[in-house]
Design a protein around this motif. Sequence first.
Motif, PDB file in Angstrom:
ATOM      1  N   ILE A  56       0.844  -1.199   0.000  1.00 54.11           N
ATOM      2  CA  ILE A  56       0.000   0.000   0.000  1.00 54.11           C
ATOM      3  C   ILE A  56       0.876   1.243   0.000  1.00 54.11           C
ATOM      4  CG2 ILE A  56      -1.667   1.343   1.349  1.00 54.11           C
ATOM      5  CD1 ILE A  56      -2.840  -1.314   2.314  1.00 54.11           C
ATOM      6  N   THR A  57       1.935   1.208   0.806  1.00 57.72           N
ATOM      7  CA  THR A  57       2.870   2.334   0.866  1.00 57.72           C
ATOM      8  C   THR A  57       3.506   2.591  -0.492  1.00 57.72           C
ATOM      9  OG1 THR A  57       3.391   1.788   3.172  1.00 57.72           O
ATOM     10  CG2 THR A  57       4.907   3.249   2.038  1.00 57.72           C
ATOM     11  N   THR A  58       3.928   1.514  -1.165  1.00 57.23           N
ATOM     12  CA  THR A  58       4.530   1.643  -2.490  1.00 57.23           C
ATOM     13  C   THR A  58       3.517   2.157  -3.505  1.00 57.23           C
ATOM     14  OG1 THR A  58       6.054  -0.185  -2.020  1.00 57.23           O
ATOM     15  CG2 THR A  58       5.747   0.409  -4.330  1.00 57.23           C
ATOM     16  N   LEU A  59       2.283   1.648  -3.417  1.00 51.50           N
ATOM     17  CA  LEU A  59       1.249   2.053  -4.363  1.00 51.50           C
ATOM     18  C   LEU A  59       0.892   3.529  -4.222  1.00 51.50           C
ATOM     19  CD1 LEU A  59      -1.200  -0.999  -4.429  1.00 51.50           C
ATOM     20  CD2 LEU A  59       0.384  -0.253  -6.208  1.00 51.50           C
ATOM     21  N   LYS A  60       1.010   4.060  -3.003  1.00 55.47           N
ATOM     22  CA  LYS A  60       0.761   5.498  -2.821  1.00 55.47           C
ATOM     23  C   LYS A  60       1.818   6.308  -3.562  1.00 55.47           C
ATOM     24  CE  LYS A  60      -1.748   5.427   1.565  1.00 55.47           C
ATOM     25  NZ  LYS A  60      -1.732   5.802   3.010  1.00 55.47           N
ATOM     26  N   GLN A  61       3.051   5.818  -3.534  1.00 53.55           N
ATOM     27  CA  GLN A  61       4.114   6.454  -4.316  1.00 53.55           C
ATOM     28  C   GLN A  61       3.770   6.404  -5.804  1.00 53.55           C
ATOM     29  OE1 GLN A  61       7.808   4.363  -3.148  1.00 53.55           O
ATOM     30  NE2 GLN A  61       8.740   6.369  -3.099  1.00 53.55           N
ATOM     31  N   VAL A  62       3.388   5.222  -6.248  1.00 50.87           N
ATOM     32  CA  VAL A  62       3.066   5.009  -7.654  1.00 50.87           C
ATOM     33  C   VAL A  62       1.883   5.883  -8.072  1.00 50.87           C
ATOM     34  CG1 VAL A  62       2.228   3.319  -9.340  1.00 50.87           C
ATOM     35  CG2 VAL A  62       3.970   2.661  -7.672  1.00 50.87           C
TER      36      VAL A  62
ATOM     37  N   TYR B 162       0.948   8.878  -7.144  1.00 51.97           N
ATOM     38  CA  TYR B 162       1.323  10.254  -7.465  1.00 51.97           C
ATOM     39  C   TYR B 162       1.993  10.337  -8.830  1.00 51.97           C
ATOM     40  CZ  TYR B 162       0.361  11.208  -2.531  1.00 51.97           C
ATOM     41  OH  TYR B 162      -0.248  11.329  -1.309  1.00 51.97           O
ATOM     42  N   LEU B 163       2.846   9.362  -9.129  1.00 50.59           N
ATOM     43  CA  LEU B 163       3.529   9.359 -10.425  1.00 50.59           C
ATOM     44  C   LEU B 163       2.561   9.053 -11.558  1.00 50.59           C
ATOM     45  CD1 LEU B 163       6.851   7.544  -9.457  1.00 50.59           C
ATOM     46  CD2 LEU B 163       6.525   9.981  -9.895  1.00 50.59           C
ATOM     47  N   VAL B 164       1.611   8.154 -11.316  1.00 46.71           N
ATOM     48  CA  VAL B 164       0.614   7.816 -12.338  1.00 46.71           C
ATOM     49  C   VAL B 164      -0.241   9.032 -12.678  1.00 46.71           C
ATOM     50  CG1 VAL B 164      -1.520   6.515 -12.764  1.00 46.71           C
ATOM     51  CG2 VAL B 164       0.494   5.342 -11.868  1.00 46.71           C
ATOM     52  N   MET B 165      -0.671   9.767 -11.647  1.00 49.98           N
ATOM     53  CA  MET B 165      -1.475  10.964 -11.881  1.00 49.98           C
ATOM     54  C   MET B 165      -0.674  11.990 -12.680  1.00 49.98           C
ATOM     55  SD  MET B 165      -4.452  10.381 -10.755  1.00 49.98           S
ATOM     56  CE  MET B 165      -5.148  12.024 -10.926  1.00 49.98           C
ATOM     57  N   MET B 166       0.595  12.125 -12.361  1.00 53.94           N
ATOM     58  CA  MET B 166       1.459  13.036 -13.103  1.00 53.94           C
ATOM     59  C   MET B 166       1.544  12.610 -14.570  1.00 53.94           C
ATOM     60  SD  MET B 166       5.369  14.139 -12.137  1.00 53.94           S
ATOM     61  CE  MET B 166       6.057  12.555 -12.592  1.00 53.94           C
ATOM     62  N   PHE B 167       1.652  11.302 -14.804  1.00 53.51           N
ATOM     63  CA  PHE B 167       1.768  10.763 -16.156  1.00 53.51           C
ATOM     64  C   PHE B 167       0.463  10.939 -16.937  1.00 53.51           C
ATOM     65  CE2 PHE B 167       2.405   7.079 -19.133  1.00 53.51           C
ATOM     66  CZ  PHE B 167       3.499   7.619 -19.789  1.00 53.51           C
ATOM     67  N   ILE B 168      -0.670  10.761 -16.250  1.00 61.30           N
ATOM     68  CA  ILE B 168      -1.977  10.940 -16.903  1.00 61.30           C
ATOM     69  C   ILE B 168      -2.127  12.366 -17.418  1.00 61.30           C
ATOM     70  CG2 ILE B 168      -4.472  11.134 -16.444  1.00 61.30           C
ATOM     71  CD1 ILE B 168      -4.215   8.661 -14.663  1.00 61.30           C
ATOM     72  N   PHE B 169      -1.729  13.335 -16.595  1.00 55.13           N
ATOM     73  CA  PHE B 169      -1.842  14.729 -17.021  1.00 55.13           C
ATOM     74  C   PHE B 169      -0.854  15.045 -18.147  1.00 55.13           C
ATOM     75  CE2 PHE B 169      -4.086  15.295 -12.958  1.00 55.13           C
ATOM     76  CZ  PHE B 169      -5.210  15.939 -13.454  1.00 55.13           C
ATOM     77  N   PHE B 170       0.267  14.337 -18.172  1.00 54.50           N
ATOM     78  CA  PHE B 170       1.208  14.489 -19.288  1.00 54.50           C
ATOM     79  C   PHE B 170       0.563  14.013 -20.590  1.00 54.50           C
ATOM     80  CE2 PHE B 170       4.568  12.403 -21.878  1.00 54.50           C
ATOM     81  CZ  PHE B 170       5.212  13.562 -22.315  1.00 54.50           C
ATOM     82  N   ILE B 171      -0.147  12.872 -20.516  1.00 45.81           N
ATOM     83  CA  ILE B 171      -0.837  12.346 -21.700  1.00 45.81           C
ATOM     84  C   ILE B 171      -1.955  13.287 -22.132  1.00 45.81           C
ATOM     85  CG2 ILE B 171      -2.283  10.455 -22.561  1.00 45.81           C
ATOM     86  CD1 ILE B 171      -0.645   8.544 -20.851  1.00 45.81           C
ATOM     87  N   PHE B 172      -2.710  13.801 -21.154  1.00 40.70           N
ATOM     88  CA  PHE B 172      -3.760  14.776 -21.474  1.00 40.70           C
ATOM     89  C   PHE B 172      -3.171  16.008 -22.155  1.00 40.70           C
ATOM     90  CE2 PHE B 172      -7.098  13.488 -18.050  1.00 40.70           C
ATOM     91  CZ  PHE B 172      -7.454  12.402 -18.831  1.00 40.70           C
ATOM     92  N   LEU B 173      -2.000  16.404 -21.690  1.00 36.90           N
ATOM     93  CA  LEU B 173      -1.335  17.571 -22.274  1.00 36.90           C
ATOM     94  C   LEU B 173      -0.985  17.306 -23.737  1.00 36.90           C
ATOM     95  CD1 LEU B 173      -0.457  20.368 -21.261  1.00 36.90           C
ATOM     96  CD2 LEU B 173       1.793  19.417 -20.784  1.00 36.90           C
ATOM     97  N   LEU B 174      -0.540  16.076 -24.013  1.00 42.01           N
ATOM     98  CA  LEU B 174      -0.245  15.706 -25.397  1.00 42.01           C
ATOM     99  C   LEU B 174      -1.507  15.753 -26.242  1.00 42.01           C
ATOM    100  CD1 LEU B 174       2.217  12.671 -25.107  1.00 42.01           C
ATOM    101  CD2 LEU B 174       2.743  15.002 -25.798  1.00 42.01           C
TER     102      LEU B 174
END
Length: 257
Positions: free
Chosen positions: A50-56, A58-70
């Motif tokens: 769960i601790t690791t997934l919380k890290q993931v 934040y990065l996934v959300m960042m990546f999603i917005f990167f794709i939306f930006l594209l």
Amino acid sequence: MELSYYLYELIITVLIFLILFSVGRIIYKSLKNSDSMFLDPKEYLPEDEITTLKQVYYLVMMFIFFIFLLYTFIIEDGDIASLTYLEILISLYVLITIDYDSWKHKAIFLLMIPYGSICYNVFGNSPILYLDILHVISYTYMMKFFYGKFRTYTETNSLGITIVLLFVLIALSFINTLIVEHQGPLNAIVMVSNAFTSNGYAILGSSSLGKLNSLVLVWGGYILSGAGTATLTAAILIKHFNKKFDALEDMIKENKK
């Protein structure tokens, strides 16, 4: 006449979003205050994962917005409908869950409303869609926001940043697939996900919704299979060491006699 009609479209678009936001906010607060075991991730996954997934997360959300930006600049006709639904859902989720103590978040609320996506589904093509250019600001900010969350969470919990290397690898592979394979963002992330999880390098799903479903199944299965393996391993080890401790206790008792 046209200007008044476009103004009407904009007002309806904003009203629809505000209604969805209000309903979502009520549901979010209700779930947040709920003590249901079904909403507790500890009932499904080990605490370390769960601790690791919380890290993931934040990065996934960042990546999603990167794709939306594209997608703000690169739009494939076949992806438009499904992309609009996904953009509405993600925008609602983020705007419902963030706090509004900061003036920046209040400004981001206005900039991040999916004007184009809602308008497209209600009215079809319209000049209102050009308001999505505002998303360049809001999506860039959200990428920075979630990366900041990632850094704070990682430092607070004394976690490693190896996971960043994984996301850099995925991001570079994603960009490479966009360019080399001449694919759109959705097809590229599906191909990279399938390759990373050893499911091949094909585009699974002929429609946009099918591809999104493929992504959910691929990554959901990858996470849950990892959790299942870790849980099974832990159970076997605990059972093994319990037998050892029982045998040791029996030996101690025999020596005392």
